[in-house]
Enzyme design. Structure first.
Site, PDB file in Angstrom:
ATOM      1  N   HIS A  51      -4.016   6.061   3.166  1.00  0.00           N
ATOM      2  CA  HIS A  51      -4.596   4.694   2.749  1.00  0.00           C
ATOM      3  C   HIS A  51      -3.987   3.663   3.282  1.00  0.00           C
ATOM      4  CE1 HIS A  51      -5.761   1.595  -0.377  1.00  0.00           C
ATOM      5  NE2 HIS A  51      -6.753   2.361  -0.235  1.00  0.00           N
ATOM      6  N   SER A 102     -11.152  -1.093  -1.366  1.00  0.00           N
ATOM      7  CA  SER A 102      -9.906  -0.992  -0.586  1.00  0.00           C
ATOM      8  C   SER A 102     -10.140  -1.200   0.964  1.00  0.00           C
ATOM      9  CB  SER A 102      -9.286  -0.025  -0.703  1.00  0.00           C
ATOM     10  OG  SER A 102      -8.415   0.588  -1.864  1.00  0.00           O
ATOM     11  N   ASP A 133       0.856  -1.315   0.226  1.00  0.00           N
ATOM     12  CA  ASP A 133      -0.019   0.009   0.002  1.00  0.00           C
ATOM     13  C   ASP A 133       0.901   1.305  -0.073  1.00  0.00           C
ATOM     14  OD1 ASP A 133      -2.526   1.874   0.732  1.00  0.00           O
ATOM     15  OD2 ASP A 133      -3.352  -0.153   0.695  1.00  0.00           O
TER      16      ASP A 133
END
Length: 762
Positions: free
Chosen positions: A209, A546, A144
């Site tokens: 994220h 996600s 990520d």
């Protein structure tokens, strides 16, 4: 290989002193990935092929970006198109392809926010399980944007020593030292984008994220977590006892395929148990397996016993938008949860219209503000459509000032935030935004009043404006509504099947919470902070597949900790065959539009947090079946032997290889295409008992109208000495075939229910 290590070390200290000719050539070149199949140590011939290609690059050390030699073989280098074509013809090369830029699978920034969903794991150890484990020996590798190690979600209180199987490292970088790792965050690596000058040179998260995903998968419990006081509670991951290894493969520009492959290569050597990737291609730009970095890396990880979990993509609700569809990947769709944020609109006369979105507005709660519809507030030079959608530049400042504007969100060009900022900058009070999708995925609007409403409610508001001499309204600050029904439902953005490259493999596999998920957030990322805040909150709420992916990864990690000897396919099967098909109204799960969800929407259904620990039966898929899948997708045996050279001597591609044979892969779901009237199509499955030694299972079929289904035999009697049994399923339409047939086959023994969805199409 040592030569690769030497090459990379040397390149770190190489002084760049290019001639004009070299500079021009470099500008024309691009990064290509050279994939050579299995790791070079497999055979002497494979090692020689690898070394010869490497030696051919030694004169251009600066051009080699990454080398791959742990789980598979190859490298990424700057090459001309002609060089790439030439290398592709060399012995031992499976494929050569340009380095793709993949994307994170979150919705856009204005689609963020809501309440956390806890994945409660109620362990009920059964025979053969590791009943003393709480997940601490399981390692989840996450590819990520990096991680914010200071978050409380990554504290290692009450966590034991790092498992001895861990062979990874905690890389130092800008603002990140080895002391940032601990017994929870046991490893961190970073891979900078060779094509970008904005890379951070650190595992530290500059986006948010990766921190959010890692905490969702395996965050430690944190009491009092909330987003600015909303949805306060305990935040924790799906497997709070598991360890985290972060592989920062994404920068602000996206996620390079070459970096993803290097992370797979490292993770295989590091000793992870689960790999979680909330990223991938976009629908319409899907990659064939031999040029897909995620599919390549995942295959070799699964060969080593590592389950790879990936997001399905955010390009729904259109058909054929699902990505990450290789059969060795667990592909996860997104659902809503039973909490919702409401920002209601109050009209004159105190009529309340239910609204969505997050705002912390400090305006009057009585409907005292003039209300105007966008076309009535437009500039004289603007079109009615631009006024109706309130796009920047379309509104008249004098008509907007002091008013709440009703806008439609149908232009597809400007975000709600941009429209809100336009209204506020012109002296307006706030915006009522008409958008069905935006009401289901909460967005953050800070201290500026904005409420989203459905088209139905929007029509009522417009009717009120048009029929009232002095229409007024106000927008209330956000409140949290619990026990929202119906939930779960399939998120509007969640990508849908069938798979773009075959209708004989059902994707997505499973669905998990992916809307308005609360989890950890870096203190330096302020994109979604309200404008009067000095720092970003320690928790944020995001939406996307996600967010669904790490929910499934966390459950998979806990199953792995309970059953460490289970294969990746057995864990996937346990998750799929125990999935849930009903919502909190005890009715079938629906899409956000209210239509019944099909396997193309949700795969096997909503993931269960307890069922996978007692699946009863599992469907184990052998590596050779994945290779047969490649045969049936047109790969020749020479390429397959490069990918997996340790094949049984008896392995060969069928002489009649075709897509139809894919249906016979021992997968937990069934997909059959090419159905014709009065013609039977048959598939085989083999189930392995992981429950009681002696048990009899009986088949029941949920048969759709217009289709005949036969299961032979319809009873399976497992014994201590006979744990594997096979059966055949035959399908025949009873009339004309129009569209798809959806149904399921369930095996039950009174204690366990093992369900496989099927899709049969023409």
């Amino acid at each position: 290989m040592n030569c690769f290590s030497i090459l990379l070390c040397f390149s770190l200290f190489l002084v760049s002193s290019q001639t004009t000719t070299e500079a021009v050539r470099a500008k024309q070149d691009g990064v290509y990935i050279v994939y050579m199949g299995a790791a070079p140590s497999s055979t002497r011939a494979r090692r020689n092929d690898h070394d010869q290609l490497l030696n051919s690059m030694l004169k251009r050390k600066k051009d080699v970006v990454y080398s791959y030699n742990n789980g598979f073989s190859g490298f990424a280098a700057r090459l001309s198109e002609e060089e790439a074509r030439s290398i592709a013809q060399r012995p031992g090369v499976v494929s050569v392809f340009p380095d793709p830029l993949l994307q994170l699978h979150t919705t856009r920034s204005w689609d963020f926010l809501k309440y956390q969903t806890d994945v409660e794991i109620n362990l009920r150890p059964t025979s053969g399980s590791n009943s003393s484990s709480n997940g601490e020996d399981t390692i989840i590798g996450i590819m990520d944007t990096g991680i914010w190690p200071e978050s409380k979600s990554f504290n290692d209180k009450d966590i034991g020593p790092i498992p001895p199987k861990w062979k990874g490292s905690c890389m130092q970088g800008s603002g990140f030292t080895s002391s940032n790792c601990n017994r929870k965050l046991i490893g961190a690596r970073y891979y900078d984008d060779s094509e970008s000058s904005t890379s951070s040179g650190s595992p530290r998260d500059q986006n948010g994220h990766g921190t959010h995903v890692a905490a969702t998968a395996a965050g430690s419990p944190v009491e009092g977590a909330s987003y600015r006081g909303l949805a306060e509670g305990i935040a924790k991951g799906g497997s709070p006892g598991s360890r985290i290894a972060m592989y920062r493969v994404c920068t602000l520009n996206g996620c390079r395929g070459s970096a993803i492959l290097k992370a797979f290569d490292d993770a295989i050597a590091d000793g992870v148990d689960i790999l979680s990737l909330s990223l991938g291609a976009s629908a319409g730009s899907e990659l064939e397996f031999s040029v897909d970095p995620i599919a390549i890396g995942a295959f070799h990880a699964v060969e080593k016993g590592i389950l790879v979990v990936c997001s399905a993509g955010n390009d729904g609700p259109a058909r054929k938008t699902v990505v990450n569809v290789a059969p060795w990947i667990l592909t996860v769709a997104a659902t809503t949860i039973d909490r919702q944020f409401e920002s209601d609109v109050v009209l004159g006369g105190n009529k309340v219209i239910k609204g969505g979105g997050i705002n912390f507005a400090n305006i009057q709660k009585s409907p005292i503000y003039p209300l105007i519809y966008g076309p009535s507030a437009k500039d004289s030079a603007a079109s009615d459509d631009s006024g109706r959608t309130c796009i920047p530049g379309a509104l008249d400042k004098d008509k907007v000032k002091g008013k709440i504007i009703v806008c439609e969100n149908s232009d597809g060009e400007y975000s709600p935030k941009e429209k809100l900022q336009t209204v506020i900058s012109q002296g307006g009070i706030g915006v009522v935004l008409i958008d069905d999708d935006a009401t289901t995925v909460a967005s953050i609007y800070g201290s500026s009043p904005l409420a989203t409403v459905t088209k139905k409610d929007g029509s009522e508001i417009i009717s009120y404006v048009n029929s009232t001499r002095n229409p007024t309204a106000t927008i209330l600050p956000t409140v949290t509504v619990t026990k929202y029904t119906p939930a779960p439902s399939i998120a509007y953005f969640s990508a849908r099947g069938p798979a773009f490259n075959t209708r004989n493999l059902l994707k997505p596999d499973i669905a998990a919470p992916g809307v308005d998920i609360l989890a950890a957030w870096p203190s330096n990322v302020t994109e979604d902070a309200t404008e009067d805040a000095e720092t970003s909150p320690p928790f944020n709420i995001l939406s996307g597949t996600s967010m669904a992916c790490p929910h499934a990864s966390g459950i998979a990690a806990t199953v792995k900790s309970q059953y460490p000897s289970w294969s990746a396919s057995a864990i996937r099967s346990a998750i799929m065959t125990t999935a849930i098909q009903t919502n909190n109204l005890k009715a079938p799960i629906t899409t956000n539009s209210g239509e019944p969800a099909t396997p193309y929407d949700s795969g096997a259904g909503e993931v269960s947090t307890t069922g996978p620990f007692q699946p009863g039966l599992v469907y184990e898929t052998e590596i050779t079946e994945y290779l047969q899948f490649l045969c049936n997708n047109g790969y020749d045996i020479s390429k397959i032997k490069l990918i997996s050279p340790d094949l049984p001597k008896t392995f060969s591609c069928p002489s009649n290889s075709s897509g139809d044979l894919i249906s016979n892969m021992n997968y937990p779901s069934i997909a059959v295409s090419g159905l014709k009237v009065n013609e039977w199509k048959k598939v085989l499955r083999t189930a392995t008992s992981v429950g009681e030694d002696e048990s009899v299972y009986t088949a029941t079929v949920d048969t759709p109208t217009g289709l005949e289904v036969q299961v032979t035999p319809n009873k399976l009697q497992f014994t201590k000495n006979n744990k594997k049994l096979s059966y055949e399923v035959a399908f025949k339409p009873s009339g004309a075939v129009n569209g798809d047939f959806f149904g399921s086959i369930s095996w039950t023994n009174g204690k366990y229910r093992v369900r496989s969805p099927f899709v049969v199409s023409q």
